[in-house]
Design an enzyme around this catalytic site. Structure first.
Site, PDB file in Angstrom:
ATOM      1  N   LYS A  51     -16.679  28.652 -19.760  1.00 38.98           N
ATOM      2  CA  LYS A  51     -17.711  28.386 -19.148  1.00 38.98           C
ATOM      3  C   LYS A  51     -17.998  29.216 -17.968  1.00 38.98           C
ATOM      4  CE  LYS A  51     -18.908  23.785 -20.419  1.00 38.98           C
ATOM      5  NZ  LYS A  51     -19.397  22.257 -19.844  1.00 38.98           N
TER       6      LYS A  51
ATOM      7  N   LYS B  13     -19.692  25.406 -31.891  1.00 41.66           N
ATOM      8  CA  LYS B  13     -19.908  24.138 -32.224  1.00 41.66           C
ATOM      9  C   LYS B  13     -21.368  23.965 -31.517  1.00 41.66           C
ATOM     10  CE  LYS B  13     -18.873  21.784 -27.686  1.00 41.66           C
ATOM     11  NZ  LYS B  13     -18.533  20.522 -27.132  1.00 41.66           N
TER      12      LYS B  13
ATOM     13  N   LYS C 188     -25.537  20.436 -26.851  1.00 40.71           N
ATOM     14  CA  LYS C 188     -26.892  20.126 -26.352  1.00 40.71           C
ATOM     15  C   LYS C 188     -27.344  20.825 -25.347  1.00 40.71           C
ATOM     16  CE  LYS C 188     -24.826  16.188 -24.179  1.00 40.71           C
ATOM     17  NZ  LYS C 188     -23.681  16.787 -23.489  1.00 40.71           N
TER      18      LYS C 188
HETATM   19  N1  AQP Z   1     -20.516  19.637 -31.846  1.00 43.04           N
HETATM   20  C1  AQP Z   1     -19.879  18.517 -31.789  1.00 43.04           C
HETATM   21  N2  AQP Z   1     -19.146  17.872 -32.736  1.00 43.04           N
HETATM   22  C2  AQP Z   1     -18.489  16.977 -32.492  1.00 43.04           C
HETATM   23  N3  AQP Z   1     -18.245  16.334 -31.320  1.00 43.04           N
HETATM   24  C3  AQP Z   1     -18.887  16.991 -30.220  1.00 43.04           C
HETATM   25  N4  AQP Z   1     -18.859  16.580 -28.874  1.00 43.04           N
HETATM   26  C4  AQP Z   1     -19.721  17.365 -28.186  1.00 43.04           C
HETATM   27  N5  AQP Z   1     -20.215  18.219 -29.188  1.00 43.04           N
HETATM   28  C5  AQP Z   1     -19.869  17.965 -30.498  1.00 43.04           C
HETATM   29  C6  AQP Z   1     -18.363  15.419 -28.251  1.00 43.04           C
HETATM   30  O1  AQP Z   1     -19.232  14.834 -27.623  1.00 43.04           O
HETATM   31  C7  AQP Z   1     -18.455  14.035 -26.692  1.00 43.04           C
HETATM   32  C8  AQP Z   1     -19.531  14.262 -25.365  1.00 43.04           C
HETATM   33  O2  AQP Z   1     -19.460  15.593 -25.095  1.00 43.04           O
HETATM   34  P1  AQP Z   1     -20.026  15.914 -23.336  1.00 43.04           P
HETATM   35  O3  AQP Z   1     -21.282  15.553 -23.315  1.00 43.04           O
HETATM   36  O4  AQP Z   1     -18.851  15.609 -22.388  1.00 43.04           O
HETATM   37  O5  AQP Z   1     -19.873  17.452 -23.331  1.00 43.04           O
HETATM   38  P2  AQP Z   1     -19.393  18.446 -24.410  1.00 43.04           P
HETATM   39  O6  AQP Z   1     -18.281  18.444 -25.315  1.00 43.04           O
HETATM   40  O7  AQP Z   1     -19.412  19.739 -23.833  1.00 43.04           O
HETATM   41  O8  AQP Z   1     -21.054  18.604 -25.385  1.00 43.04           O
HETATM   42  P3  AQP Z   1     -22.190  19.553 -25.386  1.00 43.04           P
HETATM   43  O9  AQP Z   1     -22.913  18.834 -26.212  1.00 43.04           O
HETATM   44  O10 AQP Z   1     -21.529  20.841 -25.948  1.00 43.04           O
HETATM   45  O11 AQP Z   1     -22.520  19.507 -24.024  1.00 43.04           O
HETATM   46  P4  AQP Z   1     -22.852  20.924 -23.357  1.00 43.04           P
HETATM   47  O12 AQP Z   1     -23.805  21.587 -23.846  1.00 43.04           O
HETATM   48  O13 AQP Z   1     -23.465  20.326 -21.829  1.00 43.04           O
HETATM   49  O14 AQP Z   1     -21.614  21.643 -23.009  1.00 43.04           O
HETATM   50  C9  AQP Z   1     -17.236  14.737 -26.320  1.00 43.04           C
HETATM   51  O15 AQP Z   1     -16.042  13.692 -26.777  1.00 43.04           O
HETATM   52  C10 AQP Z   1     -17.219  15.853 -27.340  1.00 43.04           C
HETATM   53  O16 AQP Z   1     -15.882  16.394 -27.696  1.00 43.04           O
END
Ligand code: AQP
Length: 336
Positions: A116, A198, A201
């Protein structure tokens, strides 16, 4: 057994954007399923989202929307606890004590910090660095037995266990050591545009993700554009065919079919047919959730009442842990 104490689960999601199909398949869909076997606490992790600069008005709106979406997925706020992290101040109180029991060196090794800070070089803030301590507090404050985590979060769970173990050694038995829990159907969903990454969002490329709120036409359009390969054969091979394998994972999640069954189903057919089928099962899964989401979000009073009650119930548990920890480390507490 009716009287057997059920294990406790804690999990969270950040209000950093509209959840994607990755968040749905990897996390929240399983959260709903886990409710029948565990005592669950589900949290909208708004404090964590501050590690990346947020637009304040959007953050407030997204926090309520995400809560409504979790209700739409089937989180039951009567049997379980749904709350917003910042509504339970005890998380940050515990986080400070835990930070004083965490080493700089351990935090420096966290790969998410490295990732990050590389992604946002203009805002490598202290919160980004101490994020795993707050996450440890989120988990340990409820003495959660199990934490459903994606593969990207296992290092954070490990540090939470290390911090808990160290604290218990110094101050006596205080925290439950949490175990990671990877649900059988909790696959990692990759970006449609760059299948080595991955699905996220907050990705700036809107064609890289399917949002949980995307309508059927949008889902079809995005699936059609998904990056595949030139070999034209639907076969599972994450290394050589990451795009096709990712679409097969999505299709398998919603149809319950194995990778071999999917390969057989699309043998001799082009990627066009396959992508359309993936889009259709995805839209069929998301459409009822979207209808429920619209209905729930329209009732802001209901959503806020759920969050208020959730915060009170979570705080009741969390405050007890903080009192215990404050006492153990020697902070003077006055009679109430
Ligand atoms: N691509 C993914 N496949 C499977 N699981 C996923 N998770 C996130 N992306 C995937 C799971 O969703 C949960 C919540 O995630 P989060 O919002 O706390 O943060 P994150 O993992 O950083 O998700 P994003 O979508 O990638 O958010 P941003 O873009 O803000 O960094 C977690 O259990 C995660 O494992």
């Amino acid at each position: 057994m009716a009287d057997e104490k059920r294990k406790r689960i804690l999990s969270g999601i950040q209000p950093t954007g509209t959840p994607t199909l990755g968040n749905y398949i990897g996390a929240v869909r399983n959260w709903a399923l886990l409710q029948s076997d565990y005592d669950c606490l589900y949290m909208v992790a708004d404090l964590h989202s501050l590690t990346v600069r947020q637009n304040p008005a959007e953050l407030r709106r997204r926090t309520r929307e995400l809560s409504a979406l979790l209700l739409a997925v089937g989180i039951d706020p009567k049997e379980h606890v749904l709350f917003v992290q910042s509504h339970v101040p005890a998380h940050t109180q515990l986080s400070w004590v835990l930070a004083c029991n965490t080493q700089f060196g351990e935090l420096s090794r966290m790969t998410q910090f490295k990732d990050k800070s590389a992604k946002h070089p203009d805002n490598v803030n202290g919160g980004l660095f101490t994020y795993p301590v707050l996450m440890a507090a989120d988990i340990l404050i409820y003495n959660a037995d199990l934490v459903p985590v994606g593969q990207d979060q296992t290092q954070h769970l490990e540090i939470a266990r290390d911090i808990a173990g160290r604290f218990n050694n110094i101050y006596g038995d205080t925290f439950t050591l949490p175990e990671g829990y990877v649900p059988a159907s909790g696959a990692k969903i990759m970006s449609l545009a760059e299948p080595a990454k991955k699905m996220s969002k907050s990705d700036t490329n809107v064609n890289s993700f399917i949002l949980m709120t995307d309508d059927k036409d949008t889902i079809i359009r995005k699936c059609k554009r998904a990056v595949t390969d030139s070999d034209g054969c639907v076969r599972f091979d994450r290394e050589q065919k990451p795009g096709v394998s990712n679409l097969m994972t999505i299709y398998g999640t919603f149809t319950g079919k194995s990778m071999d069954e999917i390969a057989a189903e699309f043998e001799g057919k082009g990627y066009g047919d396959f992508k359309l089928a993936v889009a259709e099962v995805t839209a069929d899964a998301l459409t009822p959730v979207q209808a429920e989401y619209g209905r729930i979000l329209a009732d802001k009073t209901y959503v806020d009442a759920v969050l208020k009650s959730g915060a009170e119930r979570a705080a009741h548990l969390a405050d007890r842990t903080v009192s215990k920890v404050y006492r153990k480390v020697g902070l003077l507490q006055l009679d109430k």
